[in-house]
Each structure stands twice: as structure tokens, then as C-alpha cells.
Design a protein around this motif. Structure first.
Motif, PDB file in Angstrom:
ATOM      1  N   GLY A 240     -43.059  45.407  37.968  1.00 59.61           N
ATOM      2  CA  GLY A 240     -42.428  46.677  38.297  1.00 59.61           C
ATOM      3  C   GLY A 240     -43.430  47.776  38.616  1.00 59.61           C
ATOM      4  O   GLY A 240     -44.356  48.038  37.833  1.00 59.61           O
ATOM      5  N   THR A 241     -43.247  48.433  39.742  1.00 63.04           N
ATOM      6  CA  THR A 241     -44.143  49.530  40.112  1.00 63.04           C
ATOM      7  C   THR A 241     -43.947  50.733  39.185  1.00 63.04           C
ATOM      8  O   THR A 241     -44.912  51.384  38.787  1.00 63.04           O
ATOM      9  CB  THR A 241     -43.902  49.941  41.571  1.00 63.04           C
ATOM     10  N   THR A 242     -42.706  51.036  38.846  1.00 61.41           N
ATOM     11  CA  THR A 242     -42.450  52.159  37.942  1.00 61.41           C
ATOM     12  C   THR A 242     -42.963  51.851  36.547  1.00 61.41           C
ATOM     13  O   THR A 242     -43.491  52.738  35.851  1.00 61.41           O
ATOM     14  CB  THR A 242     -40.952  52.487  37.889  1.00 61.41           C
ATOM     15  N   GLN A 243     -42.838  50.612  36.127  1.00 60.30           N
ATOM     16  CA  GLN A 243     -43.390  50.212  34.825  1.00 60.30           C
ATOM     17  C   GLN A 243     -44.898  50.455  34.803  1.00 60.30           C
ATOM     18  O   GLN A 243     -45.444  50.914  33.787  1.00 60.30           O
ATOM     19  CB  GLN A 243     -43.064  48.741  34.552  1.00 60.30           C
ATOM     20  N   GLN A 244     -45.589  50.161  35.904  1.00 56.26           N
ATOM     21  CA  GLN A 244     -47.023  50.418  35.959  1.00 56.26           C
ATOM     22  C   GLN A 244     -47.309  51.916  35.860  1.00 56.26           C
ATOM     23  O   GLN A 244     -48.271  52.339  35.214  1.00 56.26           O
ATOM     24  CB  GLN A 244     -47.600  49.852  37.257  1.00 56.26           C
ATOM     25  N   GLU A 245     -46.467  52.719  36.496  1.00 53.42           N
ATOM     26  CA  GLU A 245     -46.631  54.172  36.390  1.00 53.42           C
ATOM     27  C   GLU A 245     -46.418  54.637  34.947  1.00 53.42           C
ATOM     28  O   GLU A 245     -47.126  55.533  34.463  1.00 53.42           O
ATOM     29  CB  GLU A 245     -45.638  54.870  37.316  1.00 53.42           C
ATOM     30  N   VAL A 246     -45.437  54.054  34.264  1.00 53.94           N
ATOM     31  CA  VAL A 246     -45.191  54.405  32.859  1.00 53.94           C
ATOM     32  C   VAL A 246     -46.409  54.078  32.010  1.00 53.94           C
ATOM     33  O   VAL A 246     -46.809  54.871  31.144  1.00 53.94           O
ATOM     34  CB  VAL A 246     -43.945  53.671  32.328  1.00 53.94           C
ATOM     35  N   PHE A 247     -47.036  52.933  32.258  1.00 53.73           N
ATOM     36  CA  PHE A 247     -48.227  52.574  31.483  1.00 53.73           C
ATOM     37  C   PHE A 247     -49.400  53.500  31.809  1.00 53.73           C
ATOM     38  O   PHE A 247     -50.229  53.796  30.942  1.00 53.73           O
ATOM     39  CB  PHE A 247     -48.597  51.112  31.722  1.00 53.73           C
ATOM     40  N   ALA A 248     -49.479  53.972  33.055  1.00 48.35           N
ATOM     41  CA  ALA A 248     -50.506  54.962  33.395  1.00 48.35           C
ATOM     42  C   ALA A 248     -50.262  56.257  32.615  1.00 48.35           C
ATOM     43  O   ALA A 248     -51.194  56.878  32.092  1.00 48.35           O
ATOM     44  CB  ALA A 248     -50.503  55.238  34.895  1.00 48.35           C
ATOM     45  N   TYR A 249     -49.016  56.651  32.531  1.00 51.72           N
ATOM     46  CA  TYR A 249     -48.635  57.840  31.748  1.00 51.72           C
ATOM     47  C   TYR A 249     -48.983  57.638  30.279  1.00 51.72           C
ATOM     48  O   TYR A 249     -49.533  58.534  29.624  1.00 51.72           O
ATOM     49  CB  TYR A 249     -47.138  58.095  31.927  1.00 51.72           C
ATOM     50  N   ALA A 250     -48.694  56.441  29.750  1.00 51.65           N
ATOM     51  CA  ALA A 250     -49.013  56.146  28.350  1.00 51.65           C
ATOM     52  C   ALA A 250     -50.519  56.183  28.115  1.00 51.65           C
ATOM     53  O   ALA A 250     -50.991  56.703  27.093  1.00 51.65           O
ATOM     54  CB  ALA A 250     -48.460  54.781  27.970  1.00 51.65           C
ATOM     55  N   GLU A 251     -51.280  55.644  29.057  1.00 48.34           N
ATOM     56  CA  GLU A 251     -52.736  55.652  28.937  1.00 48.34           C
ATOM     57  C   GLU A 251     -53.258  57.085  28.869  1.00 48.34           C
ATOM     58  O   GLU A 251     -54.118  57.403  28.037  1.00 48.34           O
ATOM     59  CB  GLU A 251     -53.352  54.918  30.131  1.00 48.34           C
ATOM     60  N   ARG A 252     -52.749  57.944  29.732  1.00 50.25           N
ATOM     61  CA  ARG A 252     -53.192  59.328  29.747  1.00 50.25           C
ATOM     62  C   ARG A 252     -52.827  60.042  28.434  1.00 50.25           C
ATOM     63  O   ARG A 252     -53.592  60.857  27.923  1.00 50.25           O
ATOM     64  CB  ARG A 252     -52.564  60.048  30.949  1.00 50.25           C
ATOM     65  N   ARG A 253     -51.676  59.711  27.860  1.00 46.12           N
ATOM     66  CA  ARG A 253     -51.230  60.362  26.626  1.00 46.12           C
ATOM     67  C   ARG A 253     -51.763  59.686  25.362  1.00 46.12           C
ATOM     68  O   ARG A 253     -51.556  60.184  24.255  1.00 46.12           O
ATOM     69  CB  ARG A 253     -49.698  60.354  26.561  1.00 46.12           C
TER      70      ARG A 253
END
Length: 326
Positions: A240-253
């Protein structure tokens, strides 16, 4: 000047796929066509067989979100379906942006969808007279009429096969096209209708041996004790592309996150669950008879991050542990 609410273009396959001849575009990258007209031949394999691939994402501020991730996945789908190889990322980005510029509504939220078929059926008289083997490419940009719901309810539906089968499918059963985003979405839409019959908004595929796969047209991420988890793409699902974006958000936070083999029991024991696609999230408030706290704030903050931190997301999603599923 009034801009159109929807734009449809046909794209030149010679510029987007290697080894393909120009079927009458005279070198032009796209040509705009009437979105209310009829353009696809009934002799096209996309219509006859559902033989093709697609991608779609949200357009915010005139920018297609996570477009590079979608193009990378489009390339994987093309390889799995034995379609010609994509020419390059930039060529696809350019034609998508050209379609968005024709739409010309940066203040609106839109959707861009890329539809690619195998082209004319070579066993038909019309197909033989046309350009058999040349993909047909349509791209449309449409204004979003109904925003994604803040919360959704789901129901568990078996996909009818075991985890062992899908884990070995790419090598032993490539004809199953597991992991490809194909035009053949009849079963996916049947999943949606069954979910509605059960009083839910969407269906969640599971394996026969009790593992969670994906939604019929979406990805899932759960949180337990502060850690985000999503089913690993090795279970035979789209990455999932959005799932990858969510993990990027999690990494930043600084939020822990992982890919894992997720059992149905683990899903139902989660503290929070989100359904996602097209750079949009909804909190899941119920799966069958199990209720969850609906964390819509996390979803809202993540979506804001998707729209403002594109450079960070691109850097994160090209790192180790990501590319092997593309």
C-alpha cells in the motif's frame, strides 16, 4: 475562465512504454478527449478481458500525492502481467501533471486515475487491423464529490487460500498475479457488496489459516500498545502506498512501526485500526462484533503530513526494507 470538473486524456504509449510504436499521436504525449464521450473499443482487451493495470491517488493543491510510489507499483504490476517495461518515472510524472494542469483546480481536492490495458485483441479482425500489442492508456482527473468518511466499519471475509500458497506464488504460481494492481476488480467489488449486505462499509480479506491480508480496495494498519503494525506484503497483497506514507509519518514522530504476519486474533485485539488508500485514512470503529476506539485525530494529522512533507516521505520510502516489494 471556468475550469472543467473532470478531465480525460489518452496518453501516448510510445513515450511511456519501451519498444512500443506511436499509434497516431505524432509524438504528442497526450490528447484531451471528451470525458462524456465513448472512447474505448469493445475490441480492447481491457474491455473484453479486464486485462490491464491501474493506479489512483488524491490530488491536493494541484499535486498528485505519492505519485512516485504509484508509478513504482505500476511498474511492478506491468512486470507481473508481462506488459512492456515502463520507460521511466519522469515520463509518467509529466503526463500525469499535464492532465492535472488541464483540470486546473488547485483549490479543489481531486482524484487522478491511470488506466492501462493490453490494447487491441489480436485474435479479432479489428484488433489485427489496429495496433495489437500496444497498450491503451487513459488518465482522468476528477473533482472529489464525497470526502472519505472519518470512520468505517469492516467485516472479515476469507480470500479462499492459505498463507503458504501466497508466500510461494511469485515463484511457483506467477499466473495468479498476486501483488499486481489489475483492472480485473470484479471480485473486489463483490467484496464491497457482501460487506454492505453484512451491515459494514468494507471487507477485510483473510487467509484460510487465519492471517489478515488487506481490504478489498484498501490497506490496513493497526496499533497495539503504541506500535503500528501492517500485514507484510509477503502475504500476497499490494504494498500500500498510503501505508508507506503512514510509516513515514510514524518515523518522523518516533512511533514504532513494523511489517508482520498479522493474525485475525491480533487484529481484533488492537487498540486502534485504520483503513487507507489514495493518501486518505479512515478510523475503523468496528469489525464484525468487535468495537474499537476511533482515532480520527491520528488520521487527520497523518493526512496533513502527506500534503506538506513530500520530500521526507520520498526519502523514507526509498530506503531499506521498502524497495524489495516494488
Amino acid at each position: 475562465m471556468t475550469m472543467p470538473e473532470v478531465v480525460l486524456v489518452e496518453a501516448n504509449p510510445a513515450l511511456l512504454f519501451k519498444g512500443v510504436n506511436d499509434p497516431g499521436f505524432d509524438g504528442a504525449p497526450i490528447r484531451e478527449v471528451d470525458p462524456y464521450g465513448k472512447h474505448l473499443s469493445v475490441f480492447d482487451l481491457g474491455f473484453i478481458r479486464g486485462d490491464g493495470i491501474f493506479e489512483a491517488t488524491s490530488v491536493v493543491g494541484g499535486v498528485p500525492l505519492a505519485m512516485k510510489l504509484h508509478i513504482a507499483r505500476l511498474g511492478r504490476s506491468a512486470r507481473l502481467q508481462d506488459l512492456p517495461e515502463l520507460t521511466g518515472e519522469q515520463e509518467w510524472l509529466d503526463v500525469c501533471q499535464a492532465a492535472i494542469d488541464l483540470w486546473g483546480q488547485p483549490e479543489e481536492t481531486g482524484t487522478i486515475r491511470l488506466l492501462i490495458s493490453r490494447g487491441a485483441d489480436p485474435v479479432t479482425t479489428v484488433g489485427q487491423a489496429g495496433h495489437p500489442g500496444t497498450p491503451t492508456i487513459f488518465i482522468f482527473v476528477d473533482t472529489v464529490r464525497t470526502p472519505r468518511p472519518l470512520t468505517l466499519t469492516g467485516t472479515l471475509l476469507t480470500r479462499g487460500y492459505s498463507l503458504e500458497l501466497v508466500r510461494t506464488a511469485p515463484e511457483r504460481h506467477p499466473w495468479l498475479l498476486i501483488g499486481a494492481k489489475t483492472l480485473s476488480y470484479t471480485a473486489n467489488m463483490a467484496t464491497y457488496r457482501e460487506a454492505v449486505r453484512r451491515g459494514a462499509d468494507f471487507g477485510i480479506y483473510t487467509s484460510t489459516d487465519g492471517y489478515v491480508l488487506e481490504g478489498g480496495t484498501s490497506s490496513l494498519v493497526l496499533m497495539k500498545d503504541g506500535k503500528l503494525t501492517t500485514p507484510i506484503p509477503d502475504v500476497g497483497i499490494l504494498h500500500g502506498t498510503t501505508q508507506q506514507e503512514v510509516f513515514a509519518y510514524a518515523e518522523r514522530r518516533g512511533v514504532p512501526h513494523e511489517y508482520a504476519f498479522v493474525t485475525v486474533e491480533e487484529l481484533l485485539d488492537a487498540d486502534f485500526v485504520w483503513n487507507m488508500g489514495g493518501s486518505r485514512l479512515s478510523a475503523v470503529e468496528r469489525i464484525d462484533d468487535v468495537s474499537f476506539a476511533a482515532d480520527t485525530e491520528f488520521a487527520a494529522q497523518a493526512m496533513a503530513f502527506f500534503e506538506t512533507e513530500r520530500a521526507y516521505i520520498e526519502e523514507y520510502t526509498t530506503g531499506p526494507g521498502i524497495q524489495r516489494w516494488l
